[in-house]
Design an enzyme around this catalytic site. Structure first.
Site, PDB file in Angstrom:
ATOM      1  N   HIS A   1      -9.540  -1.492  -4.536  1.00  0.00           N
ATOM      2  CA  HIS A   1      -8.420  -1.883  -3.675  1.00  0.00           C
ATOM      3  C   HIS A   1      -7.534  -2.922  -4.366  1.00  0.00           C
ATOM      4  CE1 HIS A   1      -5.957  -2.166  -0.175  1.00  0.00           C
ATOM      5  NE2 HIS A   1      -5.902  -3.461  -0.433  1.00  0.00           N
TER       6      HIS A   1
ATOM      7  N   HIS B   1       0.830  -1.221   0.000  1.00  0.00           N
ATOM      8  CA  HIS B   1       0.000   0.000   0.000  1.00  0.00           C
ATOM      9  C   HIS B   1       0.862   1.268   0.000  1.00  0.00           C
ATOM     10  CE1 HIS B   1      -3.347  -2.583   2.052  1.00  0.00           C
ATOM     11  NE2 HIS B   1      -3.081  -2.965   0.827  1.00  0.00           N
TER      12      HIS B   1
ATOM     13  N   HIS C   1      -1.666 -11.327  -4.796  1.00  0.00           N
ATOM     14  CA  HIS C   1      -0.237 -11.018  -4.703  1.00  0.00           C
ATOM     15  C   HIS C   1       0.644 -12.090  -5.361  1.00  0.00           C
ATOM     16  CE1 HIS C   1      -1.118  -7.598  -2.263  1.00  0.00           C
ATOM     17  NE2 HIS C   1      -1.747  -8.325  -1.368  1.00  0.00           N
TER      18      HIS C   1
ATOM     19  N   ASP D   1      -3.531  -2.761  -4.997  1.00  0.00           N
ATOM     20  CA  ASP D   1      -2.538  -3.818  -4.718  1.00  0.00           C
ATOM     21  C   ASP D   1      -1.673  -4.104  -5.951  1.00  0.00           C
ATOM     22  OD1 ASP D   1      -3.210  -4.289  -2.061  1.00  0.00           O
ATOM     23  OD2 ASP D   1      -4.623  -5.896  -2.531  1.00  0.00           O
TER      24      ASP D   1
HETATM   25 ZN   LIG Z   1      -4.079  -4.494  -0.217  1.00  0.00          ZN
END
Ligand SMILES: [Zn+2]
Length: 284
Positions: free
Chosen positions: A234, A77, A261, A238
């Protein structure tokens, strides 16, 4: 021609880590041209961990870097805020293992960066220009990056929850777009996951102050969502944060379908290995 930028002065803040729950003090400092982003563990003799794909260690619920046994957790972030505001070079000093989660978004980081101001440097910005499409697929997760004259991300998520279901967001990074469209979108989690996360020693610092917590048919937070599609925004945040680990902004278009991720890390690694798919260019 765009030149590189750093902060005009240092700024300090503090908070707690989302996953470890530890208290951490953090300082963002100006850095010379061509430095990129470097984390400095002041609690470990100023040990440096550059924000680079080569140091990605694991990325189950956050992106963690590891260099010579030293960990740095949940960097995405803050890196998104730096990339999103066009900062190219910055030292990030901290005295613990995890970047503070703040309110679960990048908004506080943007405010701090705005307070510090930015300073243009006497060196052209470098871009990773995408020349060929590279695709990574794993089950129903798919992510690709293809040529484009801009920095673009088309993100799609699909969660079987009444607040989410299928959400799609098309983002182009330009002056101020990160602050307007992405920065305040918070991270989210499900009550059904929390027990499992805590057993794995994760989300120890998580609370309604730093995450949207979803029940099977609603959410625990009393405040309304910041955007109806805050969730996909969001996820876009990321992606911006993880792809900052490339060390420079890309000129290309990412298409992400149910990514996370680990998928981001796999696509970056495949991209960097496919040398015919990119070149480094100066300013545009
Ligand atoms: Zn995040």
């Amino acid at each position: 021609m765009t030149n590189q930028k750093t902060l005009a002065k240092s700024i300090e803040t503090g908070g707690i880590g989302l996953h470890t729950g530890v208290t951490v003090n953090l300082k963002l400092k100006p850095a010379p041209a061509h430095t990129g982003y470097i984390f400095v563990r002041t609690d470990l003799d100023d040990f440096e961990i550059p924000a680079s794909v080569e140091y990605i260690s694991h990325c189950s619920y956050a992106t963690t870097l590891l260099r010579r046994g030293v960990l740095l957790s949940t960097c995405e972030h803050l890196l998104a805020a730096l990339r999103g505001t066009g900062i190219d070079n910055c030292f990030i000093e901290l005295d613990n293992i995890e970047i503070p989660i703040m309110d679960g978004s990048s908004e506080n980081w943007i405010e701090l960066i705005e307070q510090a101001g930015t300073s243009e440097q006497n060196a052209p910005r470098h871009f990773l220009k995408i020349k060929e499409t590279v695709i990574f697929e794993q089950g129903d997760r798919r992510m690709s990056i293809e040529p484009s004259d801009d920095y673009r991300i088309e993100c799609t998520i699909d969660f079987p929850h009444p607040f989410i279901n299928r959400q799609k967001f098309d983002f182009t990074l330009n002056d101020g777009s990160f602050g307007r469209e992405i920065a305040s979108a918070r991270t989210f989690g499900f009550t059904t996951e929390i027990e499992m996360l805590r057993k794995a020693n994760l989300a120890l610092g998580g609370s309604l102050d730093n995450a949207i917590v979803l029940t099977p048919d609603g959410m625990l937070n009393k405040q309304p969502l910041r955007f109806a599609d805050e969730f996909v925004r969001h996820k876009t945040l990321d992606i911006i944060g993880d792809f900052a680990l490339l060390g420079m902004p890309f000129l290309g278009k990412i298409k992400a379908e149910k990514s996370g991720h680990a998928v981001h890390a796999s696509l970056m690694s495949k991209l960097l290995k496919t040398e015919s798919a990119w070149e480094i260019v100066e300013g545009v």
